[in-house]
Design an enzyme around this catalytic site. Structure first.
Site, PDB file in Angstrom:
ATOM      1  N   LYS A 159      72.251 -15.706 -19.011  1.00 42.29           N
ATOM      2  CA  LYS A 159      73.132 -15.878 -20.346  1.00 42.29           C
ATOM      3  C   LYS A 159      72.085 -17.751 -20.280  1.00 42.29           C
ATOM      4  O   LYS A 159      70.902 -18.143 -19.321  1.00 42.29           O
ATOM      5  CB  LYS A 159      74.135 -16.876 -19.745  1.00 42.29           C
ATOM      6  CG  LYS A 159      74.501 -17.066 -17.731  1.00 42.29           C
ATOM      7  CD  LYS A 159      75.626 -16.472 -17.186  1.00 42.29           C
ATOM      8  CE  LYS A 159      75.276 -16.894 -15.668  1.00 42.29           C
ATOM      9  NZ  LYS A 159      76.563 -16.640 -14.764  1.00 42.29           N
ATOM     10  N   TYR A 203      60.368 -49.316 -15.856  1.00 39.61           N
ATOM     11  CA  TYR A 203      61.467 -50.404 -16.259  1.00 39.61           C
ATOM     12  C   TYR A 203      62.027 -51.212 -14.988  1.00 39.61           C
ATOM     13  O   TYR A 203      62.698 -50.289 -13.459  1.00 39.61           O
ATOM     14  CB  TYR A 203      62.176 -49.500 -16.561  1.00 39.61           C
ATOM     15  CG  TYR A 203      62.521 -49.186 -18.545  1.00 39.61           C
ATOM     16  CD1 TYR A 203      62.383 -50.366 -19.607  1.00 39.61           C
ATOM     17  CD2 TYR A 203      62.407 -47.420 -19.178  1.00 39.61           C
ATOM     18  CE1 TYR A 203      61.923 -49.352 -20.436  1.00 39.61           C
ATOM     19  CE2 TYR A 203      61.736 -47.286 -20.055  1.00 39.61           C
ATOM     20  CZ  TYR A 203      61.829 -48.250 -21.052  1.00 39.61           C
ATOM     21  OH  TYR A 203      61.548 -47.669 -22.150  1.00 39.61           O
TER      22      TYR A 203
END
Ligand SMILES: *Cc1c(COP(=O)(O)O)cnc(C)c1O
Length: 815
Positions: free
Chosen positions: A484, A710
């Site tokens: 999955k 940043y």
């Protein structure tokens, strides 16, 4: 060749069973996937710890294989083929190879050592090929199985052999010695660590040197310990960086730009040569090659000219993404018959596209006449069902008629000028050419230009991990592998294909569309869908997927459609909730479930399952047992009242490890396949599957007090060297991994992530690392491991793996 093969088989102690004593055999095979010449093949059914090739025999007979070496004749096969029954098929293969080898009499170079074997072998092949027809072991075929397979490929036209031998424990070398019987021995780097399987370094060296038992000369780097072991056994030809007593004294190795100038003294004279490498290992490997050239009495000029052209050796076959939805197998550095076979095998295992193309240069050193050679190549191409062949080179052009659907070009430049007319799309392309053809230019045309960030998936590691968990299951317990979420982020189809080859019993996916895409890509294994939505039931039925039914509502909805479609005994799986409280029938709905299913013929309960909430945490062992007890109770009731005998399963990966007594009929393996365990001891026995790699885009130096990224969240407290790497949180790297929490690995050193991770980039501190723009960066893999990252980030490895964005390309490889 077949006469020699017959002679070699007749000399192994075996009991023959079969009707055809007039055997025509011209190939040996051990791998049922890659039979290049069906009826003429002799198949050795090897028995490994987790894989017994006897189980493929029935299928092989069905496709025409007639000759087998076995330990027993499998059921229903008696009388249908020829069988050589032996005690041990591996021993028989080794005896066979030893017999075969002894029918040839030309110089054979045998290589062993801890490092450098494959490179020295490839380089020697390159250096000596202008003058010899060389047979060499392909890639790093140096094991108990690989060596016999390599030796069996010798033919009458060869006049020099180069084989490598690798061992991991005691007494293995003796067997390899008998198969290779090297006349010239080379001991490459012996390493320093004492490997597992040996008491100490000396013990290891002693064992390795067994390879040279009957060699006329042994070449090695002078070393007191080796001297003392080898002394009196064989003539030696030694080199050294520091001992003038060695036959070749290397007194200087100077690095300049990307090259190293090696200066050495030999027989009283001084010489020098330049190699296009600067690392120590390459210098040592080049000297090993130099020794052989000197021993073969090459003159100084030839040595210099050839050594100057040494090249990096790519050790593994890689699948890359190509333009127009193609896959590319890049094997653009060698072209000989043996490695062509291996590359075609690998191509065969890539089932993503039906259409297959091979771009092939002239083949050198086959030892055969061109007529015979291209006939054989054509046979290989046919048996591998290649759709088109593109031949490049004067010789292959001359033999174009031997191939069906073949276009040829005189040289690479001509091919490139016609490239646009060839319409490469939706196919797998093998690119295989000798170095002189510079096929790397073709690779770069065909390769999809992507970001430099890739997730590399090691298919061998997946096989290893599968076998590890399989070995924990009792015989007859089946295995379902959970693929999955795109194979836990590692790639759905490719992994499913590998699992199909390993004959796992079931695959498990979360949603119908995952199962549909696997089925559409050609996966035939039964697939259970864990969480089928009602709206997907028609598609589930259409694609023969098997739904997990976890509620009465779902069951009624499914039965309604099943009845409309007149289904009969359609497989479904019943999920019980025993304490996870996620999905499943609870105790109080069992009676209704039984009433609904009783007498119903449209569906068949293929299995009953439940899922454990705490199989990984032994603190909750009591809870786990209460789940298992409830599962036993509810499933027994279902089975008794419905009078059915479905498969029962409750264990996931950590369940397999911690609750071996509750394996029932099947276990569901998930995270363990991908190389992750939550037990430190078990972790050591698993192999790392995924390595997330990128490169350095730019490097800069900043002064103390300057900031990075940043919000200025990193301020340098001293002059600092910063590298920028093109991977960020949009690729699935958690932002919390920044600001000095996490690190990446560059040149084997840790580089701390400084400042905040950006959307597409992150910055690391490389002040103490010697590195350059373009250098490789490991984001996770061996170090840091996903387990380590998960701990630091307060999550679990599952989340790290499945978060890696689909924009990161997956590249699959086998060692
Ligand atoms: C994902 C899953 C598994 C596999 O779990 P792992 O811990 O990865 O081994 C097994 N069963 C069910 C129902 C699952 O959802």
């Amino acid at each position: 060749m077949s006469q020699k093969i017959l002679k070699s088989i007749q000399n192994i102690p075996a009991e023959f069973s079969g009707n055809n004593t007039n055997l025509a055999i011209d190939t040996i095979a051990i791998d049922s996937r890659s039979l290049q010449n069906g009826p003429q093949t002799l198949f050795f059914a090897l028995v490994g710890a987790n894989n017994d090739a006897h189980r493929y025999i029935k299928d092989l007979i069905a496709i025409g294989v007639q000759n087998f070496v076995v330990t027993h004749i499998p059921e229903e096969c008696e009388g249908k083929a020829n069988f050589f029954v032996v005690e041990n098929t591996l021993t028989a293969l080794q005896q066979f190879a030893a017999n075969y080898r002894s029918l040839f009499d030309f110089p054979i170079i045998g290589l062993t050592g801890s490092n450098g074997k494959t490179i020295v072998k490839e380089w020697l092949n390159f250096l000596l090929s202008p003058d010899y027809n060389i047979i060499r072991s392909p890639k790093s075929y140096n094991s108990q199985v690989g060596v016999p397979l390599s030796v069996i490929a010798i033919n009458e036209q060869h006049n020099l052999g180069i084989f490598e031998a690798g061992i991991s424990t005691h007494s293995e070398m003796e067997k390899l010695q008998k198969i290779i019987k090297p006349t010239i021995g080379i001991l490459t780097n012996i390493g320093s660590a004492h490997d597992e399987g040996f008491i100490n370094l000396e013990n290891k060296v002693r064992e390795k040197i067994t390879l040279f038992e009957n060699s006329e000369v042994v070449i090695y780097q002078k070393n007191e310990m080796v001297d003392s072991i080898i002394f009196s056994k064989a003539k030696t030809f030694t080199w050294s960086f520091d001992s003038q007593e060695a036959d070749v004294f290397v007194y200087n190795a100077t690095i300049k730009n990307d090259t190293t100038t090696i200066q050495y003294r030999y027989k009283g004279d001084s010489f020098e040569l330049v190699i296009p490498f600067q690392d120590k290992a390459s210098v040592e490997n080049a000297i090993s090659c130099l020794m052989v050239l000197l021993y073969f009495k090459y003159d100084e000029k030839t040595i210099q000219n050839r050594m100057e052209l040494l090249y990096p050796v790519e050790m593994r076959l890689k699948v890359k993404n190509g333009i127009n939805n193609c896959s590319i197998i890049d094997d653009s550095y060698s072209s000989d018959f043996q490695s062509l076979k291996i590359a075609l095998d690998f191509l065969e295992s890539q089932k993503q596209y039906k259409k297959k193309t091979v771009i092939l240069s002239d083949i050198f050193q086959s030892g055969l006449s061109n007529d015979e050679l291209y006939a054989k190549v054509s046979q290989l191409i046919v048996s591998n069902k290649i759709d088109r062949v593109i031949g490049i080179g004067e010789t292959i052009s001359a033999f174009e008629k031997k191939f069906a659907n073949c276009i040829t070009y005189k040289n690479t430049a001509e091919f490139i000028s016609k490239f646009d007319d060839l319409n490469f799309a939706n196919e797998t392309i093998l690119i295989k050419g000798a170095r002189t053809f510079q096929f790397e230019e073709i690779v770069s045309l065909l390769e999809e230009k992507t970001h430099e960030t890739v997730l590399e998936i090691n298919l061998n590691a997946i096989s290893h991990n599968l076998n590890f968990f399989k070995s924990k299951l009792k015989p007859n317990v089946k295995i379902m592998v959970m693929v999955k979420a795109f194979g836990y982020g590692n790639g759905g189809f490719e992994i499913a294909k590998l699992l199909e080859h390993h004959k796992v019993d079931y695959l498990g996916v979360a949603f119908a569309d995952e199962g549909i895409s696997l089925k559409s890509a050609g996966i035939h294994l039964p697939i259970m869908v864990l969480n089928p939505e009602t709206t997907s039931f028609p598609a589930i039925i259409q694609h023969q997927l098997e739904p997990e039914i976890y509620s009465l509502k779902g069951l009624h909805a499914f039965l309604k459609i099943a009845e409309q479609k007149n289904l009969n005994q359609f497989p479904i799986h019943i999920k019980l909730d025993t304490g996870m409280h996620r999905l499943g029938f609870e105790d109080n709905t069992i009676d209704d479930l039984i009433a609904t299913l009783k007498g119903n013929q449209t569906v068949k309960v293929k299995s009953i399952l439940s899922h454990m909430a705490t199989s990984d945490d032994l603190e909750y062992k009591d809870f786990a047992h209460s789940q298992i007890d409830l599962f036993e109770k509810l499933s027994s009731k279902l089975m008794a009242e419905l009078q059915i005998k479905p498969l029962r399963h409750i264990l996931n990966t950590s369940g397999i490890s911690n609750f071996p007594n509750s394996q029932y009929d099947m276990a569901r393996l998930g995270i363990g396949l991908y190389g992750v365990s939550n037990d430190a001891e078990e972790q050591k026995q698993l192999e790392n599957v995924g390595t997330l790699k990128s490169v350095i885009s730019q490097i800069r130096s900043i002064a103390a007090g300057e900031s990075v990224g940043y919000g200025r969240r990193f301020i340098a407290d001293k002059p600092t060297k910063i590298a920028t790497i093109p991977i960020g949180y949009a690729d699935g790297i958690s932002r919390s991994w920044g600001n000095s929490t996490g690190f990446v690995t560059i040149k084997k050193s840790k580089a701390s992530i400084v400042g905040s991770i950006c959307m597409d980039m992150l910055m690391v501190d490389v002040t103490d690392i010697e590195c350059a723009e373009g250098d490789q960066v490991i984001i996770f893999g061996e170090s840091p491991t996903v387990t380590y990252m998960a701990q630091k980030l307060n999550t679990i490895p599952y989340e790290i793996l499945t978060s890696i964005s689909q924009r990161v390309k997956r590249v699959f490889y086998r060692e």
